[in-house]
Scaffold this active site. Structure first.
Site, PDB file in Angstrom:
ATOM      1  N   GLU A   1      -0.438  -9.088  -1.113  1.00 17.70           N
ATOM      2  CA  GLU A   1      -0.901  -8.552   0.193  1.00 17.70           C
ATOM      3  C   GLU A   1      -2.145  -7.678  -0.006  1.00 17.70           C
ATOM      4  O   GLU A   1      -2.199  -6.504   0.382  1.00 17.70           O
ATOM      5  CB  GLU A   1       0.182  -7.777   0.934  1.00 17.70           C
ATOM      6  CG  GLU A   1      -0.121  -7.581   2.425  1.00 17.70           C
ATOM      7  CD  GLU A   1       0.926  -6.728   3.144  1.00 17.70           C
ATOM      8  OE1 GLU A   1       0.971  -5.508   2.948  1.00 17.70           O
ATOM      9  OE2 GLU A   1       1.713  -7.308   3.907  1.00 17.70           O
TER      10      GLU A   1
ATOM     11  N   HIS B   1       7.403   4.985  12.419  1.00 18.73           N
ATOM     12  CA  HIS B   1       7.606   5.806  11.217  1.00 18.73           C
ATOM     13  C   HIS B   1       6.308   6.318  10.605  1.00 18.73           C
ATOM     14  O   HIS B   1       6.345   7.047   9.615  1.00 18.73           O
ATOM     15  CB  HIS B   1       8.361   5.008  10.155  1.00 18.73           C
ATOM     16  CG  HIS B   1       7.541   3.916   9.524  1.00 18.73           C
ATOM     17  ND1 HIS B   1       6.658   4.138   8.505  1.00 18.73           N
ATOM     18  CD2 HIS B   1       7.450   2.606   9.802  1.00 18.73           C
ATOM     19  CE1 HIS B   1       6.075   3.003   8.173  1.00 18.73           C
ATOM     20  NE2 HIS B   1       6.536   2.057   8.945  1.00 18.73           N
TER      21      HIS B   1
ATOM     22  N   ARG C   1       3.237   8.178   9.104  1.00 15.44           N
ATOM     23  CA  ARG C   1       3.000   9.597   8.858  1.00 15.44           C
ATOM     24  C   ARG C   1       1.917  10.161   9.771  1.00 15.44           C
ATOM     25  O   ARG C   1       2.007  11.319  10.202  1.00 15.44           O
ATOM     26  CB  ARG C   1       2.593   9.826   7.391  1.00 15.44           C
ATOM     27  CG  ARG C   1       3.782   9.813   6.452  1.00 15.44           C
ATOM     28  CD  ARG C   1       3.376   9.972   4.993  1.00 15.44           C
ATOM     29  NE  ARG C   1       4.546   9.795   4.141  1.00 15.44           N
ATOM     30  CZ  ARG C   1       5.244  10.784   3.596  1.00 15.44           C
ATOM     31  NH1 ARG C   1       4.882  12.025   3.772  1.00 15.44           N
ATOM     32  NH2 ARG C   1       6.303  10.531   2.850  1.00 15.44           N
TER      33      ARG C   1
ATOM     34  N   ASP D   1       0.797  -1.228   0.000  1.00 15.89           N
ATOM     35  CA  ASP D   1       0.000   0.000   0.000  1.00 15.89           C
ATOM     36  C   ASP D   1       0.829   1.277   0.000  1.00 15.89           C
ATOM     37  O   ASP D   1       0.383   2.316   0.458  1.00 15.89           O
ATOM     38  CB  ASP D   1      -0.912  -0.008   1.232  1.00 15.89           C
ATOM     39  CG  ASP D   1      -0.140  -0.370   2.495  1.00 15.89           C
ATOM     40  OD1 ASP D   1       1.072  -0.141   2.520  1.00 15.89           O
ATOM     41  OD2 ASP D   1      -0.759  -0.891   3.453  1.00 15.89           O
TER      42      ASP D   1
ATOM     43  N   GLU E   1      -2.001   4.956   3.512  1.00 15.50           N
ATOM     44  CA  GLU E   1      -1.975   3.584   3.003  1.00 15.50           C
ATOM     45  C   GLU E   1      -3.363   2.985   2.810  1.00 15.50           C
ATOM     46  O   GLU E   1      -3.581   2.194   1.886  1.00 15.50           O
ATOM     47  CB  GLU E   1      -1.142   2.694   3.930  1.00 15.50           C
ATOM     48  CG  GLU E   1       0.357   2.976   3.901  1.00 15.50           C
ATOM     49  CD  GLU E   1       0.789   4.144   4.785  1.00 15.50           C
ATOM     50  OE1 GLU E   1      -0.097   4.754   5.442  1.00 15.50           O
ATOM     51  OE2 GLU E   1       1.983   4.463   4.828  1.00 15.50           O
TER      52      GLU E   1
ATOM     53  N   HIS F   1      14.035   5.275  11.890  1.00 17.13           N
ATOM     54  CA  HIS F   1      13.717   5.465  10.466  1.00 17.13           C
ATOM     55  C   HIS F   1      14.353   6.776   9.994  1.00 17.13           C
ATOM     56  O   HIS F   1      14.321   7.765  10.726  1.00 17.13           O
ATOM     57  CB  HIS F   1      12.186   5.510  10.335  1.00 17.13           C
ATOM     58  CG  HIS F   1      11.676   5.395   8.929  1.00 17.13           C
ATOM     59  ND1 HIS F   1      11.819   6.402   8.004  1.00 17.13           N
ATOM     60  CD2 HIS F   1      11.018   4.394   8.288  1.00 17.13           C
ATOM     61  CE1 HIS F   1      11.259   6.021   6.852  1.00 17.13           C
ATOM     62  NE2 HIS F   1      10.775   4.802   7.002  1.00 17.13           N
TER      63      HIS F   1
END
Ligand code: UD1
Ligand code: UDP
Length: 366
Positions: free
Chosen positions: A114, A209, A211, A92, A128, A241
């Protein structure tokens, strides 16, 4: 043509690249966008994959719109030049979503590895949840890791004959990598120093990590890590990250914390060893939520929702959100209550059996 660009896509697609490359009648071409650079290269190196095309698109601190625009024009150019019969994308990310879109603009069929993960909330994880829904509307082959994921696709009226339950290729990658480490321990020996430094302490592995956690969420996670590390019986190992929205605040808030080792991202063999060393895993990662149950490690998921309810149902994962107090309390509970820890620390493999790439390869080939 197999298209990927970030660390988790590379980890989850290298077993399929290995499989397709060995199939007669298939010319597997690998196109990396390099949406990630160093973290992608770490995976290419360990898995022995040399991309046929490397678009080298990463820019420091890239915005979603600039990244998306670069991906669309560059992938379009490559598809026009290469004219693949089929495009394979995974998961994604922006690379996966735009890979599917650029293929659709050329009426090239798309396989989605996936497929069917859903949180039900378009802001968690962001962006995502929308990326994967877009891919589902385009793809004509949906490789769902679990029955739950397949069911989510059927609920969205995806034709059932195009949905295949295959397991998640992350388990293939994990088992392959564990076998490599067992045969060649120096592959993960870079953690020997930290293992010695923290001998006798319980290790907590941390990654973050997402967003949607930038800003307040990252600050709360950092405060929680600092408070947990006040205990002398624990040590936190935190591969940070490289996103500047993660790295800068973590360096500010945790730079001087005792018993917190903030380190560069680990390559995959070292990260697998870190999970195996850990007593508890604290993460907002998708992939780590799948690996920790397979290795029997309790995982506290620092997110409000998950598209991977299988780990929670199996008892190895627990959603704790990004509230500082809750993260600390749940971690302390697992540190102080042996029975609570033991109840979570049982190896389960709801996500796959290590044979997913072979199943997917066979379906694509047929
Ligand atoms: C991306 C994916 C996310 C996935 C995550 C895995 C999108 C929108 N996001 O998020 O779904 O969970 O990867 O890690 O596709 N950087 C480096 N070196 C690297 C990698 C990243 O310096 O090897 C830095 C760069 O400054 C880059 C920034 O991190 O601009 C962000 O990278 P990006 O791919 O845009 O987003 P992630 O947050 O990594
Ligand atoms: N990982 C790694 N090194 C690290 C941290 C994570 O190799 O220092 C691996 C981890 O084992 C998992 C994948 O990276 O397979 C997860 O990537 P990430 O958390 O960046 O993305 P997500 O899975 O959330 O999309």
């Amino acid at each position: 043509m197999i298209v990927f660009g970030t660390r988790p896509e590379a980890i989850k697609l290298f077993p399929l690249v290995h499989d397709l490359s060995a199939r007669p009648g298939i010319a597997a071409r690998v196109c990396v966008t390099a949406q990630h650079r160093e973290m992608l290269d770490q995976v290419l190196s360990i898995s022995g994959i040399t991309p046929d095309i490397d678009l080298d698109l990463m820019r420091d601190g890239q915005t979603l719109d600039a990244l998306t625009a670069r991906l669309l024009t560059e992938l379009g150019r490559i598809f026009d030049a290469e004219r693949p019969d089929r495009v394979v994308v995974q998961g994604d990310t922006a690379t996966a979503m735009v890979g599917a879109l650029a293929a659709y603009y050329r009426k090239i069929p798309v396989s989605h590895v996936e497929a069917g993960l859903r949180s039900g909330d378009i802001h968690h994880p962001w962006p995502e949840e929308v990326n994967r829904r877009i891919i589902s509307t385009i793809a004509d082959q949906h490789f769902a890791p679990t029955d739950t994921a397949a069911e989510a696709l059927r609920r969205e009226n995806i034709p059932p004959e195009t949905v295949h339950v295959t397991g998640n290729t992350v388990i293939d990658a994990l088992l392959w990598t564990r076998a490599r480490i067992a045969a060649d321990p120096p592959l993960a020996a870079g953690l020997d120093g930290l293992a010695r430094r923290f001998a006798g302490k319980r290790i907590i592995a941390v990654t973050t990590h997402r967003r949607e956690n930038f800003g307040d969420g990252m600050a709360a996670i950092a405060r929680a890590v600092r408070r947990i590390a006040e205990r002398e019986d624990v040590a936190m190992i935190f591969p940070v990250h490289p996103n500047p929205n993660v790295r800068a605040p973590m360096a500010d808030m945790l730079g001087d914390a005792p018993r917190v080792a903030m380190i560069d991202p680990l390559d995959y063999p070292h990260f697998v060893r870190l999970i195996e060393m850990a007593h508890i895993v604290l993460t907002d990662s998708g992939g780590v939520q799948e690996e920790a149950p397979a290795l029997g490690k309790p995982v506290l998921v620092m997110r409000e929702t998950t598209e991977r309810p299988e780990g929670v149902a199996a008892g190895t994962a627990r959603l704790v959100g990004t509230d500082e107090q809750r993260i600390v309390a749940e971690t302390f509970r697992l540190l102080d209550d042996e029975a609570a820890h033991a109840a979570m620390a049982r190896a389960h493999n709801p996500f796959g059996d290590g044979l997913s790439a072979e199943r997917i390869g066979r379906i694509i080939a047929s």
